[in-house]
Motif scaffolding. Structure first.
Motif, PDB file in Angstrom:
ATOM      1  N   SER A 736       0.822  -1.209   0.000  1.00  0.00           N
ATOM      2  CA  SER A 736       0.000   0.000   0.000  1.00  0.00           C
ATOM      3  C   SER A 736       0.855   1.256   0.000  1.00  0.00           C
ATOM      4  O   SER A 736       0.331   2.355   0.175  1.00  0.00           O
ATOM      5  CB  SER A 736      -0.906   0.003   1.240  1.00  0.00           C
ATOM      6  N   GLN A 737       2.182   1.110  -0.231  1.00  0.00           N
ATOM      7  CA  GLN A 737       3.078   2.255  -0.120  1.00  0.00           C
ATOM      8  C   GLN A 737       3.782   2.494  -1.455  1.00  0.00           C
ATOM      9  O   GLN A 737       4.105   1.562  -2.192  1.00  0.00           O
ATOM     10  CB  GLN A 737       4.107   2.025   0.992  1.00  0.00           C
ATOM     11  N   TYR A 739       7.080   3.953  -3.488  1.00  0.00           N
ATOM     12  CA  TYR A 739       8.511   4.200  -3.346  1.00  0.00           C
ATOM     13  C   TYR A 739       9.004   4.820  -4.653  1.00  0.00           C
ATOM     14  O   TYR A 739       8.693   4.325  -5.748  1.00  0.00           O
ATOM     15  CB  TYR A 739       9.269   2.902  -3.081  1.00  0.00           C
TER      16      TYR A 739
END
Length: 749
Positions: A736-737, A739
């Motif tokens: 869910s992140q 980068y």
């Protein structure tokens, strides 16, 4: 008699003086003027015609051609009272005149025509060829009553290949005549390179391939016999010509093969239908489905026929006879290409064509192999034919004939340069190719690897050429050539080198029209060997002390960095990393992450390049790294991990034409940038930001073919961005992140 003189001279005066300006004189004066006019007319008869107006019809000709038919030269002549035209007419060219000639040098097809009012007819005056000139000597033609006479010089042939090879140019004829001309020079030809092609000039891969019992195209397709297609495209309408008047044959193509294994069988279609035929012939590997061609006789569409019994220059022989029948003819027959020591040739001739439109034609070369004992790559070359070294007029050399100029790629004409069915060379390197060795020492690996991949379709045959800047023979490659994906190491050989700095360029080339060569510089510094120690006097023996064991060098890790950015950022399972330290080289070197072995790509005393184990739990935020050299382990080092951490390799952004993006090679709007990075997991959602425009969806985001741990991201440059340098960022959403990579500078125009 006086009456007849008066009548003749009055006719002359009537023809020269309009009624509205003709003066009225008494009869006696008229007699005197008539006699004077008759006397004055005698010198005019001796002076001959007044002037010829010169024009031409320039022809588009092939710069590969030796005997190109040039445009007609027209002379429209106006005469006074001269009853007969006599004299010599000579044409000079900037290239050799190359008409067929007889034993006396008389052209067999160049002709001087005359039009006295009823259309052009041959004069019967022979044209004599000498070097760059064509002369019509002894002209003697009656002048019609109106004083108008047309002359035409037709079917001059010239050696267009004597212009700058392959470059556009004009052929200007200079005229010499005993009649005044309004201009003495006219353009008769416009030459340009006309043959373009797609072919496997980088090699035809020879693999095991079945051959049907009955040979024809349909059976070869059905049996799955290996094939490689060749395509010819003309650069202007009429470049591919059937046999015409004065020709020995139509335009021919010479296909030469070499390097086939001893047990190879090669087959070609007997007929090939062009792009405008009822059904074009197609091998299926150049963007169109496999198809047996169909041709409608007399349709004026491009058709090639195999030539039987020609020699290896494409001279002689006759085209295969077309099958008879009503309606479209199915072009299903195929025959073998005779091979000697793995080499052979075939010749096709144009037997029909559309002379006003541009056409293309493709045909498959079928390669039958019952078994393969070793890898082999055969070569193919093509050119116009017949190929000849006779540059001047000849009694026996064929017309037409050509010089063997290799054709350039036709993809820009056909419009498929970016097609996925072409192979595409991809090359990635990281770390400078720099090494320091000792003169006379052992062969030593140069830090850095060359990752080669095929990022397109088909089969990529690549080769690495070493261009030494000084010295020679001091580099060694794992593989100087290969197919598709490979990793190549470079080795320095200092055995015969003296101290100094040596440089070379490695040029990786191959592939189809999408590929451009990649140059990799290598620098090797050779140090002089240490001087031998100076002998010392033998000391007085003393009791030998108990030796102290030499301590084993400690294996030290100073940093663990991302292999692309060379910065300390989290590593990603399956991505590439670099370990820096000391005493890292040995006969047995390993690196583990939490006890799981990494794949080592390069090792030296101070550096190890590796691929992080892909099996690591992606939810881990760190791992314990240990380097073991010859059984001695380093102190464990904690390495940060992340589900994703995109990082772009230095020099890892290429333009659409595979050139490195740089200030002098900027990308254009709507073109495709190719980015090579590490730290992007396979299931990540990837986006790109260029300048102020973000969330750009890649055209492709996935593994870089043949390069472990490297990902390739292709994205179209959006419109509306300013020219110059601008930041580029790759972002990957894992879990869910999101980068993102650090900013990489790209250049736009």
């Amino acid at each position: 008699m006086p009456v007849r003189v008066q009548e003749r001279d009055n006719q002359i005066m009537r023809s020269q003086t309009p009624l509205w300006v003709r003066p009225q004189f008494p009869l006696a004066v008229t007699w005197r003027l008539a006699l004077l006019a008759a006397a004055l007319s005698l010198p005019l008869l001796a002076q001959g015609p007044s002037q010829c107006s010169v024009t031409s019809v320039p022809a588009q000709v092939r710069s590969e051609g030796v005997t190109e038919r040039l445009g007609d030269i027209n002379l429209q002549c106006s005469f006074g009272s001269t009853p007969t035209l006599t004299g010599n007419l000579e044409v000079f060219l900037p290239v050799s005149v190359t008409n067929h000639v007889d034993a006396n040098g008389v052209a067999r097809d160049a002709v001087l025509l005359v039009n006295s009012g009823g259309g052009y007819m041959p004069t019967g005056v022979p044209g004599v060829v000498s070097g760059q000139s064509l002369s019509f000597n002894g002209i003697n033609l009656p002048i019609p009553a109106g004083g108008q006479l047309g002359l035409k010089i037709s079917s001059i042939r010239g050696n267009a290949s004597q212009l700058q090879t392959g470059a556009p140019g004009t052929i200007t004829a200079s005229l010499s005549f005993n009649v005044p001309l309004n201009q003495s020079q006219v353009v008769v030809g416009s030459a340009q390179k006309s043959l373009y092609a797609t072919l496997y000039d980088t090699g035809i891969t020879c693999v095991g391939s079945p051959v049907p019992t009955t040979i024809n195209l349909a059976n070869l397709f059905a049996a799955g016999t290996s094939l490689a297609s060749t395509r010819f495209t003309e650069a202007f309408g009429g470049a591919f010509q059937p046999r015409g008047a004065g020709d020995d044959n139509g335009t021919r193509f010479l296909i030469q093969y070499s390097g086939f294994p001893a047990n190879t069988q090669v087959f070609l279609p007997d007929f090939v239908a062009g792009s405008d035929a009822a059904v074009p012939t197609s091998g299926g590997d150049l963007g169109t489905p496999q198809a047996v061609g169909q041709y409608v006789p007399g349709s004026g569409t491009l058709l090639l026929a195999r030539v039987l019994n020609s020699d290896n220059t494409g001279t002689g022989g006759v085209p295969t006879a077309l099958p008879t029948g009503s309606g479209p003819v199915l072009l299903n027959s195929a025959t073998s290409v005779p091979l000697t020591n793995g080499a052979g040739y075939a010749v096709y001739e144009v037997v029909d064509a559309n002379l006003s439109g541009m056409e293309s034609v493709q045909f498959p070369t079928f390669i039958g192999l019952s078994s393969v004992t070793a890898s082999a790559v055969a070569q193919e070359t093509v050119s116009y034919a017949p190929v000849s070294s006779v540059p001047t007029a000849s009694q026996t050399a064929p017309v037409p004939r050509f010089v063997a100029i290799p054709p350039a790629s036709d993809c820009s004409i056909v419009g498929d340069c970016q097609a996925g069915y072409f192979p595409k060379l991809g090359v990635i390197t990281y770390n400078p190719f720099v090494a320091t060795v000792t003169a006379g020492g052992p062969t030593t690996e140069v830090p850095g690897n060359i990752f080669i991949g095929n990022t397109g379709g088909g089969l990529l045959n690549w080769v690495i050429t070493i261009n030494y800047q000084n010295g020679s023979g001091w580099l060694l490659l794992d593989y100087p050539s290969g197919q598709n994906d490979a990793t190549v190491r470079v080795w320095a050989k200092p055995q015969s080198l003296s101290a100094g700095t040596y440089t070379a360029n490695l040029v990786v080339s191959g592939g189809g029209p999408l590929s451009t060569p990649v140059t990799i510089p290598v620098t090797v510094t050779v140090q002089a060997p240490a001087p031998a120690p100076t002998p010392t006097p033998t000391p007085t023996p003393t009791p030998t002390p108990t030796p102290t064991p030499t301590p084993t060098p400690s294996v030290t890790v100073t940093s663990v960095v991302n292999a692309a950015s060379l910065t300390v950022i989290p590593l990603v399972p399956g991505s590439l990393g670099t370990v820096m330290g000391s005493n890292l080289a040995g006969t047995n070197v390993g690196v583990t992450f939490d006890g799981t072995a990494a794949t080592l790509l390069y090792t030296s005393a101070t550096q190890i390049n590796l691929q992080v184990p892909a099996s690591l739990d992606p939810s881990k935020t760190s791992a314990s790294l240990v380097v073991t050299v010859n059984g001695v382990g380093s102190t464990p080092v904690t390495v940060a991990l992340a589900p994703a951490a995109p990082a772009i390799f230095s020099g890892g952004v290429l333009n659409q034409n595979n050139s490195s993006n740089a200030p002098g090679a900027a990308a254009t709007a709507s073109s495709v940038l190719q980015m090579f990075a590490t730290g992007i997991p396979a299931d990540a959602l990837v986006s790109v930001q260029i300048g102020g425009q973000g969330n750009l969806t890649p055209l492709y985001a996935g593994p870089a073919p043949g390069v472990p741990g490297v990902q390739q991201v292709n994205v179209a440059v959006p419109t509306g961005l300013a020219s110059g340098s601008t930041p580029l960022t790759i972002c990957a959403v894992a879990g869910s992140q999101q980068y993102c990579s650090s900013g990489y500078t790209v250049f736009l125009q």
